[in-house]
Motif scaffolding. Structure first.
Motif, PDB file in Angstrom:
ATOM      1  N   LEU A 157       8.395 -13.293 -48.085  1.00 16.97           N
ATOM      2  CA  LEU A 157       9.501 -12.462 -48.543  1.00 16.97           C
ATOM      3  C   LEU A 157      10.470 -12.138 -47.419  1.00 16.97           C
ATOM      4  O   LEU A 157      11.682 -11.985 -47.641  1.00 16.97           O
ATOM      5  CB  LEU A 157       8.965 -11.170 -49.164  1.00 16.97           C
ATOM      6  CG  LEU A 157       8.729 -11.180 -50.678  1.00 16.97           C
ATOM      7  CD1 LEU A 157       7.764 -12.289 -51.087  1.00 16.97           C
ATOM      8  CD2 LEU A 157       8.207  -9.835 -51.152  1.00 16.97           C
ATOM      9  N   ALA A 158       9.953 -12.036 -46.195  1.00 20.29           N
ATOM     10  CA  ALA A 158      10.809 -11.689 -45.061  1.00 20.29           C
ATOM     11  C   ALA A 158      11.695 -12.848 -44.630  1.00 20.29           C
ATOM     12  O   ALA A 158      12.769 -12.626 -44.042  1.00 20.29           O
ATOM     13  CB  ALA A 158       9.941 -11.231 -43.888  1.00 20.29           C
ATOM     14  N   PHE A 159      11.258 -14.074 -44.925  1.00 18.91           N
ATOM     15  CA  PHE A 159      11.968 -15.256 -44.405  1.00 18.91           C
ATOM     16  C   PHE A 159      13.455 -15.280 -44.770  1.00 18.91           C
ATOM     17  O   PHE A 159      14.302 -15.456 -43.888  1.00 18.91           O
ATOM     18  CB  PHE A 159      11.275 -16.536 -44.881  1.00 18.91           C
ATOM     19  CG  PHE A 159      11.929 -17.786 -44.382  1.00 18.91           C
ATOM     20  CD1 PHE A 159      11.738 -18.205 -43.078  1.00 18.91           C
ATOM     21  CD2 PHE A 159      12.754 -18.539 -45.205  1.00 18.91           C
ATOM     22  CE1 PHE A 159      12.356 -19.367 -42.603  1.00 18.91           C
ATOM     23  CE2 PHE A 159      13.376 -19.683 -44.752  1.00 18.91           C
ATOM     24  CZ  PHE A 159      13.173 -20.097 -43.442  1.00 18.91           C
ATOM     25  N   PRO A 160      13.837 -15.120 -46.052  1.00 22.32           N
ATOM     26  CA  PRO A 160      15.273 -15.155 -46.358  1.00 22.32           C
ATOM     27  C   PRO A 160      16.055 -14.010 -45.727  1.00 22.32           C
ATOM     28  O   PRO A 160      17.282 -14.109 -45.567  1.00 22.32           O
ATOM     29  CB  PRO A 160      15.316 -15.078 -47.894  1.00 22.32           C
ATOM     30  CG  PRO A 160      14.002 -14.549 -48.298  1.00 22.32           C
ATOM     31  CD  PRO A 160      13.022 -14.978 -47.263  1.00 22.32           C
ATOM     32  N   LEU A 161      15.374 -12.935 -45.353  1.00 18.17           N
ATOM     33  CA  LEU A 161      16.050 -11.822 -44.688  1.00 18.17           C
ATOM     34  C   LEU A 161      16.229 -12.105 -43.203  1.00 18.17           C
ATOM     35  O   LEU A 161      17.244 -11.739 -42.602  1.00 18.17           O
ATOM     36  CB  LEU A 161      15.243 -10.533 -44.882  1.00 18.17           C
ATOM     37  CG  LEU A 161      14.984 -10.138 -46.338  1.00 18.17           C
ATOM     38  CD1 LEU A 161      14.052  -8.932 -46.411  1.00 18.17           C
ATOM     39  CD2 LEU A 161      16.297  -9.828 -47.052  1.00 18.17           C
ATOM     40  N   GLU A 162      15.224 -12.763 -42.616  1.00 16.26           N
ATOM     41  CA  GLU A 162      15.315 -13.114 -41.191  1.00 16.26           C
ATOM     42  C   GLU A 162      16.445 -14.099 -40.921  1.00 16.26           C
ATOM     43  O   GLU A 162      17.160 -13.981 -39.920  1.00 16.26           O
ATOM     44  CB  GLU A 162      13.977 -13.690 -40.711  1.00 16.26           C
ATOM     45  CG  GLU A 162      12.855 -12.649 -40.666  1.00 16.26           C
ATOM     46  CD  GLU A 162      11.486 -13.282 -40.459  1.00 16.26           C
ATOM     47  OE1 GLU A 162      11.391 -14.538 -40.553  1.00 16.26           O
ATOM     48  OE2 GLU A 162      10.521 -12.534 -40.235  1.00 16.26           O
TER      49      GLU A 162
END
Length: 378
Positions: free
Chosen positions: A115-120
């Motif tokens: 879930l964090a990947f597209p935010l990173e």
């Protein structure tokens, strides 16, 4: 029926307004430069709407979704997002969430890391990433699963993670390509309501692709029914079911009795059709031609009734039939009859008082109203 049609016109008018969120204008797609897999596709989607592209395999619905996402380029026509053309905009600059049938989760990452990947990649701060990940997990009711890897989750849980990842960066538009196709029936139905709940709570615009009619009817504000690269009808779920505009839509959406014949009389709201088996049926002319032309009569099984003389004024058409098969399906009984030369004529009756008394080989009279019998294209 008129209320259904009036509401459908109101929805269409709202979607056709100048502030529509997504717009396809005369879009065509060919992979070989000769054969078109999408032919003159036009669609307006307003902000917050849930629109489903429904059709059989190879009908062009997924190609339309891939063009919206940026993974395919239209051969002709234009696609607008928020009023701006995006034909030449790469996928990562469109800000669109995407959910696939195969989940497409990174197996080496935990749920929270997925879930964090597209935010990173959008260079958000760690605190902001954590806040959005926690919110997305709560949205799909997986607050306690952040430390697990995809292989440690069930199919339904993996699909929830895929949905959360598409929503975690708070896109205005989410595209879904057959996202529930790999799930079993009960889990698929549960996820249908889950997606509908999330859509209602967030107000995000969703375009959904499926070949499952029940799924489309359950979840959608409007449905575009595809066949052979062309939209056959675009309408609300109840209008598609109650008022199909052609024989393909009538047969593809729900179960349908089809009787073939020739128009022998047209007068106002009614027409007379002589069936190939010789009987004459009174029907509603919808998409049939003039006298002498071929037509297909469409009649929903639940609108057929065992003939009751007290309802003679309601049941304009009455014919003798023979019971061929009775199937118990829990909440209703599905009876196959031989009626008007058709051995696959279906009658559906609610199982309100236990098993039906009908038995194979039994003779029976059935009837239906001319309003429920639609004369469509041949």
């Amino acid at each position: 029926m008129q209320q259904i049609l009036d509401r459908d016109e109101e929805v269409a008018a709202q979607a056709d307004s100048s502030d529509c969120f997504v717009r396809f204008i005369d879009v065509q797609k060919s992979y070989d430069g000769v054969e078109l897999v999408v032919k003159g596709f036009n669609l307006d989607v307003r902000h917050g709407e849930f629109v489903t592209l429904l059709g059989p395999s190879g009908s062009g619905k997924t190609t339309c979704l891939m063009m919206m996402a940026g993974f395919e380029t239209p051969t002709h026509g234009q696609i607008l997002l928020k009023g701006e053309p995006i034909n030449d905009l790469p996928p990562h600059k469109r800000g669109i969430g995407m959910v696939f049938q195969n989940y497409a989760l990174f197996p080496h990452m935990t749920v929270a890391e997925n879930l964090a990947f597209p935010l990173e990649v959008r260079h958000l701060s760690k605190d902001e990433i954590q806040r959005k990940v926690d919110r997305a997990l709560a949205m799909v009711r997986l607050e306690d699963f952040g430390a697990r890897r995809p292989a440690q989750l069930s199919g339904g849980q993996q699909q929830r993670v895929a949905l959360a990842r598409a929503l975690v960066f708070e896109p205005d538009l989410v595209l879904m390509d057959e996202p529930l196709g790999a799930l079993d029936k009960n889990l698929r139905e549960e996820m249908q309501y889950e997606i509908k709940r999330i859509h209602a709570s967030l107000g995000v615009t969703m375009i959904y692709v499926t070949h499952d009619q029940t799924e489309a009817l359950t979840m959608s504000d409007r449905i575009a029914v595809f066949n052979d690269g062309v939209v056959q009808q675009l309408a609300t779920p109840d209008t598609l079911y109650e008022a199909p505009e052609n024989a393909f839509v009538a047969s593809f959406i729900g179960e349908n009795n089809r009787l073939l014949g020739e128009v022998v009389e047209r007068q106002g709201e009614r027409c007379q059709v002589r069936l190939d088996s010789g009987e004459t049926v009174t029907a509603t002319p919808v998409a049939c031609g003039e006298v002498g032309t071929r037509t297909t009569l469409s009649l929903r099984p639940e609108r057929v009734a065992i003939f009751d003389h007290s309802r003679q004024d309601e049941l304009d058409n009455c014919f003798r039939g023979e019971v061929l098969e009775v199937i118990y399906l829990g909440d209703h009984l599905r009876t196959r009859l031989r009626v008007c030369g058709n051995d696959d004529f279906i009658l559906k009756t609610p199982n309100a008082k236990g098993h039906s008394a009908l038995k194979p080989g039994q003779g029976v009279e059935v009837g239906w109203s001319w309003r429920d019998c639609r004369a469509l294209d041949a």
